[in-house]
Design a protein around this motif. Structure first.
Motif, PDB file in Angstrom:
ATOM      1  N   VAL A  35     -24.481  65.620 -60.457  1.00 38.73           N
ATOM      2  CA  VAL A  35     -25.738  65.437 -61.171  1.00 38.73           C
ATOM      3  C   VAL A  35     -25.727  66.372 -62.367  1.00 38.73           C
ATOM      4  O   VAL A  35     -25.387  67.551 -62.252  1.00 38.73           O
ATOM      5  N   ALA A  37     -28.374  67.758 -64.914  1.00 36.87           N
ATOM      6  CA  ALA A  37     -29.807  67.872 -65.189  1.00 36.87           C
ATOM      7  C   ALA A  37     -29.993  68.545 -66.538  1.00 36.87           C
ATOM      8  O   ALA A  37     -29.386  69.578 -66.820  1.00 36.87           O
ATOM      9  N   GLN A  51     -36.940  70.525 -58.897  1.00 38.44           N
ATOM     10  CA  GLN A  51     -35.583  71.043 -58.913  1.00 38.44           C
ATOM     11  C   GLN A  51     -35.155  71.497 -57.525  1.00 38.44           C
ATOM     12  O   GLN A  51     -34.003  71.319 -57.144  1.00 38.44           O
ATOM     13  N   LEU A  54     -34.251  68.262 -55.751  1.00 39.84           N
ATOM     14  CA  LEU A  54     -32.957  67.763 -56.224  1.00 39.84           C
ATOM     15  C   LEU A  54     -31.815  68.578 -55.626  1.00 39.84           C
ATOM     16  O   LEU A  54     -30.829  68.029 -55.140  1.00 39.84           O
ATOM     17  N   ARG A  55     -31.948  69.896 -55.643  1.00 38.52           N
ATOM     18  CA  ARG A  55     -30.892  70.759 -55.088  1.00 38.52           C
ATOM     19  C   ARG A  55     -30.753  70.572 -53.575  1.00 38.52           C
ATOM     20  O   ARG A  55     -29.653  70.617 -53.042  1.00 38.52           O
ATOM     21  N   CYS A  58     -28.936  67.173 -53.044  1.00 37.96           N
ATOM     22  CA  CYS A  58     -27.530  67.321 -53.424  1.00 37.96           C
ATOM     23  C   CYS A  58     -26.796  68.263 -52.480  1.00 37.96           C
ATOM     24  O   CYS A  58     -25.618  68.039 -52.168  1.00 37.96           O
ATOM     25  N   VAL A  65     -24.854  70.194 -58.854  1.00 35.54           N
ATOM     26  CA  VAL A  65     -25.857  69.979 -59.890  1.00 35.54           C
ATOM     27  C   VAL A  65     -25.520  70.923 -61.039  1.00 35.54           C
ATOM     28  O   VAL A  65     -25.388  72.127 -60.842  1.00 35.54           O
ATOM     29  N   TYR A  66     -25.381  70.361 -62.240  1.00 34.68           N
ATOM     30  CA  TYR A  66     -25.087  71.146 -63.431  1.00 34.68           C
ATOM     31  C   TYR A  66     -26.246  71.044 -64.398  1.00 34.68           C
ATOM     32  O   TYR A  66     -26.792  69.969 -64.595  1.00 34.68           O
ATOM     33  N   GLU A  67     -26.604  72.163 -65.018  1.00 34.46           N
ATOM     34  CA  GLU A  67     -27.654  72.152 -66.040  1.00 34.46           C
ATOM     35  C   GLU A  67     -27.013  72.067 -67.412  1.00 34.46           C
ATOM     36  O   GLU A  67     -26.069  72.802 -67.705  1.00 34.46           O
TER      37      GLU A  67
END
Length: 100
Positions: A35, A37, A51, A54-55, A58, A65-67
């Motif tokens: 993902v 984000a 968030q 989402l975390r 995942c 999850v990468y920002e």
């Protein structure tokens, strides 16, 4: 090189849209799933609830999850991957073409 399925989260409602797709991609494909984000996703989530959700999703599925704070970071993250890029919602085009 393996195939990738990368989900883009830009708005908080994207979490509910991609939730079942993340599970399907993880369970029914051999692809690398991740993902990406946007920084806008995190800034739109004033309470941090989405968030965390989402975390958690995942984390259960073993999906990183990468920002991405900028288009440059997104391109850098996508470099070397091939497969699917799935955006849950429309994304505003900020390129010189004006969205054409």
């Amino acid at each position: 090189m393996s195939r990738s399925i990368i989900f883009l989260a830009d708005q908080v409602q994207d979490v509910n849209i991609i939730r079942p797709l993340l599970a399907l991609a993880r369970r029914h494909t051999q692809a690398d799933v991740m993902v990406m984000a946007t920084s806008q996703f995190f800034s739109r989530d004033g309470t941090g609830v989405w968030q965390m959700e989402l975390r958690a999703i995942c984390g259960r599925l073993g999906i990183p999850v990468y920002e991405c704070a900028s288009p440059f970071e997104a391109v850098r993250l996508l470099q070397g991957n091939h497969g699917l890029l799935i955006a849950a919602a429309e994304i505003e085009c900020r390129c010189p073409c004006g969205g054409a």
